[in-house]
Design a protein around this motif. Sequence first.
Motif, PDB file in Angstrom:
ATOM      1  N   GLN A  76     132.574  44.903  34.156  1.00 48.35           N
ATOM      2  CA  GLN A  76     131.279  45.117  33.506  1.00 48.35           C
ATOM      3  C   GLN A  76     130.510  43.813  33.357  1.00 48.35           C
ATOM      4  O   GLN A  76     129.300  43.771  33.567  1.00 48.35           O
ATOM      5  CB  GLN A  76     131.481  45.759  32.133  1.00 48.35           C
ATOM      6  CG  GLN A  76     131.894  47.202  32.192  1.00 48.35           C
ATOM      7  CD  GLN A  76     132.163  47.764  30.802  1.00 48.35           C
ATOM      8  OE1 GLN A  76     132.061  47.055  29.808  1.00 48.35           O
ATOM      9  NE2 GLN A  76     132.526  49.033  30.749  1.00 48.35           N
ATOM     10  N   SER A  77     131.224  42.743  32.981  1.00 45.97           N
ATOM     11  CA  SER A  77     130.511  41.481  32.744  1.00 45.97           C
ATOM     12  C   SER A  77     130.109  40.788  34.046  1.00 45.97           C
ATOM     13  O   SER A  77     129.224  39.935  34.032  1.00 45.97           O
ATOM     14  CB  SER A  77     131.364  40.542  31.892  1.00 45.97           C
ATOM     15  OG  SER A  77     132.540  40.196  32.579  1.00 45.97           O
ATOM     16  N   THR A  78     130.743  41.108  35.161  1.00 46.35           N
ATOM     17  CA  THR A  78     130.371  40.481  36.422  1.00 46.35           C
ATOM     18  C   THR A  78     129.536  41.407  37.308  1.00 46.35           C
ATOM     19  O   THR A  78     129.374  41.123  38.499  1.00 46.35           O
ATOM     20  CB  THR A  78     131.631  40.043  37.202  1.00 46.35           C
ATOM     21  OG1 THR A  78     132.467  41.178  37.412  1.00 46.35           O
ATOM     22  CG2 THR A  78     132.391  38.964  36.470  1.00 46.35           C
ATOM     23  N   SER A  79     129.008  42.454  36.740  1.00 44.44           N
ATOM     24  CA  SER A  79     128.142  43.320  37.539  1.00 44.44           C
ATOM     25  C   SER A  79     126.843  42.566  37.851  1.00 44.44           C
ATOM     26  O   SER A  79     126.441  41.643  37.150  1.00 44.44           O
ATOM     27  CB  SER A  79     127.857  44.620  36.802  1.00 44.44           C
ATOM     28  OG  SER A  79     127.091  44.369  35.651  1.00 44.44           O
ATOM     29  N   THR A  80     126.168  42.970  38.923  1.00 41.10           N
ATOM     30  CA  THR A  80     124.966  42.268  39.394  1.00 41.10           C
ATOM     31  C   THR A  80     123.871  42.289  38.341  1.00 41.10           C
ATOM     32  O   THR A  80     123.232  41.265  38.070  1.00 41.10           O
ATOM     33  CB  THR A  80     124.464  42.922  40.690  1.00 41.10           C
ATOM     34  OG1 THR A  80     125.540  42.997  41.612  1.00 41.10           O
ATOM     35  CG2 THR A  80     123.344  42.119  41.296  1.00 41.10           C
ATOM     36  N   SER A  81     123.643  43.427  37.721  1.00 44.61           N
ATOM     37  CA  SER A  81     122.565  43.512  36.725  1.00 44.61           C
ATOM     38  C   SER A  81     122.862  42.612  35.522  1.00 44.61           C
ATOM     39  O   SER A  81     121.974  41.922  35.012  1.00 44.61           O
ATOM     40  CB  SER A  81     122.393  44.963  36.265  1.00 44.61           C
ATOM     41  OG  SER A  81     123.598  45.441  35.686  1.00 44.61           O
ATOM     42  N   ARG A  82     124.111  42.565  35.083  1.00 44.06           N
ATOM     43  CA  ARG A  82     124.472  41.724  33.941  1.00 44.06           C
ATOM     44  C   ARG A  82     124.322  40.246  34.300  1.00 44.06           C
ATOM     45  O   ARG A  82     123.848  39.446  33.494  1.00 44.06           O
ATOM     46  CB  ARG A  82     125.893  42.070  33.598  1.00 44.06           C
ATOM     47  CG  ARG A  82     126.529  41.833  32.304  1.00 44.06           C
ATOM     48  CD  ARG A  82     126.045  42.177  30.962  1.00 44.06           C
ATOM     49  NE  ARG A  82     126.210  43.461  30.403  1.00 44.06           N
ATOM     50  CZ  ARG A  82     127.250  43.866  29.710  1.00 44.06           C
ATOM     51  NH1 ARG A  82     128.300  43.097  29.568  1.00 44.06           N
ATOM     52  NH2 ARG A  82     127.243  45.035  29.154  1.00 44.06           N
ATOM     53  N   LEU A  83     124.744  39.873  35.533  1.00 45.28           N
ATOM     54  CA  LEU A  83     124.614  38.480  35.951  1.00 45.28           C
ATOM     55  C   LEU A  83     123.150  38.065  36.068  1.00 45.28           C
ATOM     56  O   LEU A  83     122.778  36.940  35.689  1.00 45.28           O
ATOM     57  CB  LEU A  83     125.340  38.254  37.279  1.00 45.28           C
ATOM     58  CG  LEU A  83     126.874  38.278  37.223  1.00 45.28           C
ATOM     59  CD1 LEU A  83     127.444  38.172  38.620  1.00 45.28           C
ATOM     60  CD2 LEU A  83     127.386  37.153  36.352  1.00 45.28           C
ATOM     61  N   LEU A  84     122.298  38.957  36.589  1.00 46.19           N
ATOM     62  CA  LEU A  84     120.868  38.637  36.674  1.00 46.19           C
ATOM     63  C   LEU A  84     120.262  38.482  35.285  1.00 46.19           C
ATOM     64  O   LEU A  84     119.440  37.582  35.052  1.00 46.19           O
ATOM     65  CB  LEU A  84     120.128  39.724  37.461  1.00 46.19           C
ATOM     66  CG  LEU A  84     120.352  39.701  38.973  1.00 46.19           C
ATOM     67  CD1 LEU A  84     119.690  40.910  39.623  1.00 46.19           C
ATOM     68  CD2 LEU A  84     119.801  38.412  39.557  1.00 46.19           C
ATOM     69  N   GLU A  85     120.630  39.314  34.345  1.00 46.64           N
ATOM     70  CA  GLU A  85     120.127  39.202  32.963  1.00 46.64           C
ATOM     71  C   GLU A  85     120.529  37.862  32.356  1.00 46.64           C
ATOM     72  O   GLU A  85     119.716  37.176  31.730  1.00 46.64           O
ATOM     73  CB  GLU A  85     120.678  40.339  32.106  1.00 46.64           C
ATOM     74  CG  GLU A  85     120.078  41.694  32.393  1.00 46.64           C
ATOM     75  CD  GLU A  85     120.757  42.790  31.586  1.00 46.64           C
ATOM     76  OE1 GLU A  85     121.516  42.468  30.639  1.00 46.64           O
ATOM     77  OE2 GLU A  85     120.545  43.964  31.898  1.00 46.64           O
ATOM     78  N   ARG A  86     121.805  37.478  32.537  1.00 40.33           N
ATOM     79  CA  ARG A  86     122.267  36.200  31.976  1.00 40.33           C
ATOM     80  C   ARG A  86     121.578  35.019  32.645  1.00 40.33           C
ATOM     81  O   ARG A  86     121.226  34.036  31.987  1.00 40.33           O
ATOM     82  CB  ARG A  86     123.778  36.053  32.152  1.00 40.33           C
ATOM     83  CG  ARG A  86     124.549  36.872  31.134  1.00 40.33           C
ATOM     84  CD  ARG A  86     125.962  36.417  30.979  1.00 40.33           C
ATOM     85  NE  ARG A  86     126.008  35.105  30.348  1.00 40.33           N
ATOM     86  CZ  ARG A  86     126.925  34.189  30.583  1.00 40.33           C
ATOM     87  NH1 ARG A  86     127.857  34.417  31.483  1.00 40.33           N
ATOM     88  NH2 ARG A  86     126.913  33.036  29.959  1.00 40.33           N
ATOM     89  N   ALA A  87     121.385  35.095  33.956  1.00 41.29           N
ATOM     90  CA  ALA A  87     120.746  33.990  34.674  1.00 41.29           C
ATOM     91  C   ALA A  87     119.312  33.803  34.215  1.00 41.29           C
ATOM     92  O   ALA A  87     118.859  32.672  33.990  1.00 41.29           O
ATOM     93  CB  ALA A  87     120.804  34.248  36.177  1.00 41.29           C
ATOM     94  N   THR A  88     118.566  34.898  34.060  1.00 36.54           N
ATOM     95  CA  THR A  88     117.179  34.767  33.577  1.00 36.54           C
ATOM     96  C   THR A  88     117.159  34.312  32.122  1.00 36.54           C
ATOM     97  O   THR A  88     116.267  33.556  31.723  1.00 36.54           O
ATOM     98  CB  THR A  88     116.427  36.095  33.727  1.00 36.54           C
ATOM     99  OG1 THR A  88     117.145  37.136  33.076  1.00 36.54           O
ATOM    100  CG2 THR A  88     116.224  36.448  35.184  1.00 36.54           C
TER     101      THR A  88
END
Length: 121
Positions: A76-88
């Motif tokens: 869950q924490s390494t999903s693409t949407s979660r990673l994009l949210e954290r990066a932004t």
Amino acid sequence: MNRLTDWVDHGLKYARWPASRAARLAIIVALGVLLVGAYLVQSSQIVTASRYVEALRNDLLTLRRENALRLSAIAQSTSTSRLLERATALGFQPAEVIEFVNVPTVLRDDTPSLRDSYVLP
């Protein structure tokens, strides 16, 4: 003690058993008692080992369940949407210019070696 020996002697006289037969019977009874004792010791060790193995299996199941939960959390924490949210949220932006660099696949070993300075006697 005298009463015991008198009782045994009386029993032997009454049954008319020779002492050798009584000794053989005593040895057979002692062997039987030893076999029963060995069986009880062995069965108790088997039960103890079985309980230990069952406890280890329960621990293994608990660890597997915890690992599955952790793998789910990692997924869950390494999903693409979660990673994009954290990066932004951290201030990263998509790259505008991408430049690729060639890296040689076989690297040349330029480290100093003791083999060069070693001289055979």
